[in-house]
Design a protein around this motif. Structure first.
Motif, PDB file in Angstrom:
ATOM      1  N   GLN A  93     -16.262  -1.606   4.932  1.00  0.00           N
ATOM      2  CA  GLN A  93     -15.656  -0.708   3.948  1.00  0.00           C
ATOM      3  C   GLN A  93     -16.581  -0.489   2.756  1.00  0.00           C
ATOM      4  O   GLN A  93     -16.608   0.594   2.165  1.00  0.00           O
ATOM      5  N   GLU A 209      -7.766   3.688   8.821  1.00  0.00           N
ATOM      6  CA  GLU A 209      -6.688   3.959   7.870  1.00  0.00           C
ATOM      7  C   GLU A 209      -7.205   3.901   6.437  1.00  0.00           C
ATOM      8  O   GLU A 209      -6.901   4.776   5.611  1.00  0.00           O
ATOM      9  N   ALA A 210      -8.008   2.863   6.133  1.00  0.00           N
ATOM     10  CA  ALA A 210      -8.563   2.750   4.783  1.00  0.00           C
ATOM     11  C   ALA A 210      -9.540   3.883   4.499  1.00  0.00           C
ATOM     12  O   ALA A 210      -9.622   4.371   3.367  1.00  0.00           O
ATOM     13  N   HIS A 215      -7.410   2.302  -0.500  1.00  0.00           N
ATOM     14  CA  HIS A 215      -6.554   1.129  -0.714  1.00  0.00           C
ATOM     15  C   HIS A 215      -6.504   0.768  -2.186  1.00  0.00           C
ATOM     16  O   HIS A 215      -7.410   1.096  -2.970  1.00  0.00           O
ATOM     17  N   GLU A 216      -5.432   0.101  -2.566  1.00  0.00           N
ATOM     18  CA  GLU A 216      -5.270  -0.374  -3.933  1.00  0.00           C
ATOM     19  C   GLU A 216      -5.963  -1.729  -4.093  1.00  0.00           C
ATOM     20  O   GLU A 216      -6.227  -2.433  -3.121  1.00  0.00           O
ATOM     21  N   ALA A 219      -4.845  -5.082  -2.154  1.00  0.00           N
ATOM     22  CA  ALA A 219      -4.055  -4.704  -0.979  1.00  0.00           C
ATOM     23  C   ALA A 219      -4.231  -5.699   0.161  1.00  0.00           C
ATOM     24  O   ALA A 219      -3.323  -5.920   0.962  1.00  0.00           O
ATOM     25  N   ALA A 223     -10.013  -7.073  -1.327  1.00  0.00           N
ATOM     26  CA  ALA A 223      -9.894  -5.735  -1.925  1.00  0.00           C
ATOM     27  C   ALA A 223      -9.834  -5.896  -3.440  1.00  0.00           C
ATOM     28  O   ALA A 223      -8.759  -5.873  -4.055  1.00  0.00           O
ATOM     29  N   ARG A 227     -10.021   1.788  -4.081  1.00  0.00           N
ATOM     30  CA  ARG A 227     -10.981   2.603  -3.322  1.00  0.00           C
ATOM     31  C   ARG A 227     -10.288   3.869  -2.838  1.00  0.00           C
ATOM     32  O   ARG A 227      -9.236   3.815  -2.200  1.00  0.00           O
ATOM     33  N   ARG A 266      -1.778   5.114  -0.766  1.00  0.00           N
ATOM     34  CA  ARG A 266      -2.909   4.265  -0.399  1.00  0.00           C
ATOM     35  C   ARG A 266      -2.387   2.969   0.228  1.00  0.00           C
ATOM     36  O   ARG A 266      -1.226   2.599   0.021  1.00  0.00           O
ATOM     37  N   ILE A 267      -3.242   2.284   0.962  1.00  0.00           N
ATOM     38  CA  ILE A 267      -2.847   0.988   1.516  1.00  0.00           C
ATOM     39  C   ILE A 267      -2.545   0.048   0.348  1.00  0.00           C
ATOM     40  O   ILE A 267      -3.357  -0.148  -0.549  1.00  0.00           O
ATOM     41  N   GLY A 268      -1.340  -0.513   0.376  1.00  0.00           N
ATOM     42  CA  GLY A 268      -0.914  -1.389  -0.711  1.00  0.00           C
ATOM     43  C   GLY A 268      -0.390  -0.653  -1.920  1.00  0.00           C
ATOM     44  O   GLY A 268      -0.046  -1.281  -2.932  1.00  0.00           O
TER      45      GLY A 268
END
Length: 535
Positions: A93, A209-210, A215-216, A219, A223, A227, A266-268
């Motif tokens: 990532q 997915e990210a 993502h937060e 997350a 992380a 992002r 976003r994720i999270g």
């Protein structure tokens, strides 16, 4: 020499990599502390950076993050003794080229570093190409197509570019689907906004997915900061989703919601993110078939399939090949700093007769190959790549048959009249009864009495008749670039001699062995080696 920098607090690792890289002809420089690395980066920059993931003053992941922020084009390889999923996902990532698991094989490490060097060089060229594409090369490249099918595509681009409508581009790999997507963006109202491309087949499912939604902070493990995903990066512009048919089903559901509502999480995240993005999707797969198989959502298919553009394969627009060849030869020559080469009419005809399963991309690769490998400025038939030569069933160079007539006939070593072919079928007592063997022998006798055979040709002309056939077959295979000619022809020769002799001897191996002048066990062994059934 390529500069490879290594940072690791383990002196043994630094020493081993330093010696291996020097031996491989590279220029290594090793660091124990991150501070020394940053100081060195102020003065110069390596071609590849290799970093440990666990160091006393800063983690390799944090170093990776900072390096990619300041030097986004620098390929970074992460070394780790911890192969947990989180570290791997975060490394990718954050932009890592790849990772090495300790303890690693030195050859594996060198191969990975070499790949990173090659990718770095290709990326530099690709960045230039993309910049060129964004300016003028889309039009230049596509202007090389004069076929009716491509002209229809161009008209569609003109109509669709100003709108926000979703477009689905279908076509085989290598036909130029991304070029068309870029053209739609370039000629539309969003030209001054981002064009962001994502290949759903090239990114692992755990990362996709990210990549799409971001993502937060916090997350998941590692992380440490927020992002943004590709949707946010493309806000106000165009998001090109290549190979959409390979997207996992669970992500198809999320994508459908974004297309329907224009927002996502976003994720999270707990707050929706609103975006204004034009979607252009592409695939080489028949989505209707994948819908029927249950691997692609039908509602997403209809959401994407608002306007469909089918890009024809190159074999359906062969009139474009000469212009494309000249264009790619010019690009290759400019990239290498050499004179532009051109094709002879015969060589161009070979290209136009080829089906190009890899389409325009394969044609471009051929032109690069010709620019590098061809010794002459005017490329003839014999200078073409092996893949093209092997496609020519009747191919022989013009000078190969000097003084001979019809040398380029399609003659194979096993080419004999039909009756002879029948008489020479493999015969074995386990497959043939005595009456069948007698019938086969009678047929061969009729052939011998009434038809000019290889045997009669030899009796009249010595060995010249079949040796000429053999000579032509050897020459034909040489011109096709075939390997292992001696083994291939020896095998075919032995098959033909054994099967014909057995047919003449009505399947009796002892008699066949006597006529051939070899032992019966040798006959049995050769029959087994050559694929005939054993007794």
């Amino acid at each position: 020499m390529k500069k490879i920098w290594v940072i690791d607090d383990d002196q043994a690792i630094r020493w081993v990599l330093d010696k291996a890289l020097q031996k491989a002809g590279m220029q290594p420089r090793c660091f124990e502390r991150v501070g020394d690395l940053w100081q060195a980066l102020q003065a110069e920059r390596p071609d590849v950076l290799v970093t440990d993931i666990r160091m006393p003053d800063i983690s390799g992941l944090e170093l990776l993050r900072q390096v990619k922020m300041q030097y986004p084009d620098l390929n970074v390889i992460v070394m780790t003794a911890f192969t947990d999923l989180d570290s791997t996902v975060i490394a990718f990532q954050e932009g890592a080229f790849d990772y090495l698991v300790k303890p690693f094989d030195l050859n594996e490490a060198l191969a990975l570093i070499t790949r990173a060097l090659e990718q770095s060089q290709n990326t530099a060229g690709a960045d230039t190409a993309i910049s060129s594409i964004d300016n003028d090369s889309v039009d230049k490249m596509m202007s090389k197509s004069s076929s009716r099918a491509m002209q229809d595509i161009f008209r569609a681009i003109g109509r669709l570019a100003p709108s926000k409508v979703t477009v689905l581009i279908t076509g085989e790999s290598g036909t130029g689907k991304e070029l068309i997507a870029r053209a739609l963006h370039k000629h539309g109202a969003r030209v001054n906004k981002p064009f962001v491309a994502l290949n759903a087949a090239a990114i692992p499912k755990d990362l996709l997915e990210a990549e799409l939604f971001g993502h937060e902070r916090g997350a998941f493990t590692g992380a440490s900061h927020l992002r943004k995903g590709r949707f946010e990066e493309a806000n106000g512009g165009t998001l090109f989703l290549d190979e959409i048919g390979d997207m996992p089903l669970d992500l198809q559901t999320r994508l459908l919601r974004v297309l329907a509502e224009g927002s996502f999480y976003r994720i999270g995240g707990t707050q929706p993110v609103n975006v204004d993005v034009r979607i252009i999707a592409a695939t080489h797969q028949p989505l209707e078939t994948r819908v029927a198989q249950g691997s692609f959502r039908e509602d997403l298919f209809h959401r994407l399939n608002v306007i469909r553009l089918r890009v024809p394969p190159l074999r359906e627009r062969k009139e474009d090949i000469p212009r494309l060849v000249r264009h790619f030869l010019q690009l290759s020559a400019a990239g290498l700093g050499v004179a532009t080469k051109r094709l002879s009419p015969d060589a161009m005809q070979v290209l136009q007769d080829f089906d190009f399963p890899g389409n325009v991309r394969q044609l471009e690769n051929f032109c690069h190959w010709l620019t590098v490998m061809s010794p002459a400025n005017v490329i003839g038939k014999s200078d073409l790549p092996p893949e093209l030569l092997s496609s020519l069933t009747h191919y022989l160079p013009a000078d190969a048959g000097a003084g001979q007539s019809n040398v380029a006939e399609d003659i194979s070593f096993s080419s004999v009249p039909a009756s002879a072919s029948q008489a020479a079928q493999p015969v074995n007592q386990s497959f043939m009864s005595e009456s069948e063997a007698q019938l086969q022998y009678a047929e061969s006798q009729r052939f011998a009495d009434n038809t000019p055979t290889m045997a009669s040709s030899v009796s009249e002309q010595g060995s010249e008749g079949w040796l000429m056939l053999l000579e032509k077959e050897v020459l034909r295979q040489l011109m096709l670039g075939t390997s292992g000619i001696m083994d291939n022809l020896t095998t075919e020769f032995e098959k033909k001699v054994l099967s014909t002799t057995l047919a003449y001897c009505r399947g009796h191996r002892s008699e066949a062995a006597t006529r051939l002048g070899i032992g019966r066990n040798t006959v049995t062994r050769k029959l087994k080696l050559l694929g005939f059934a054993d007794e």
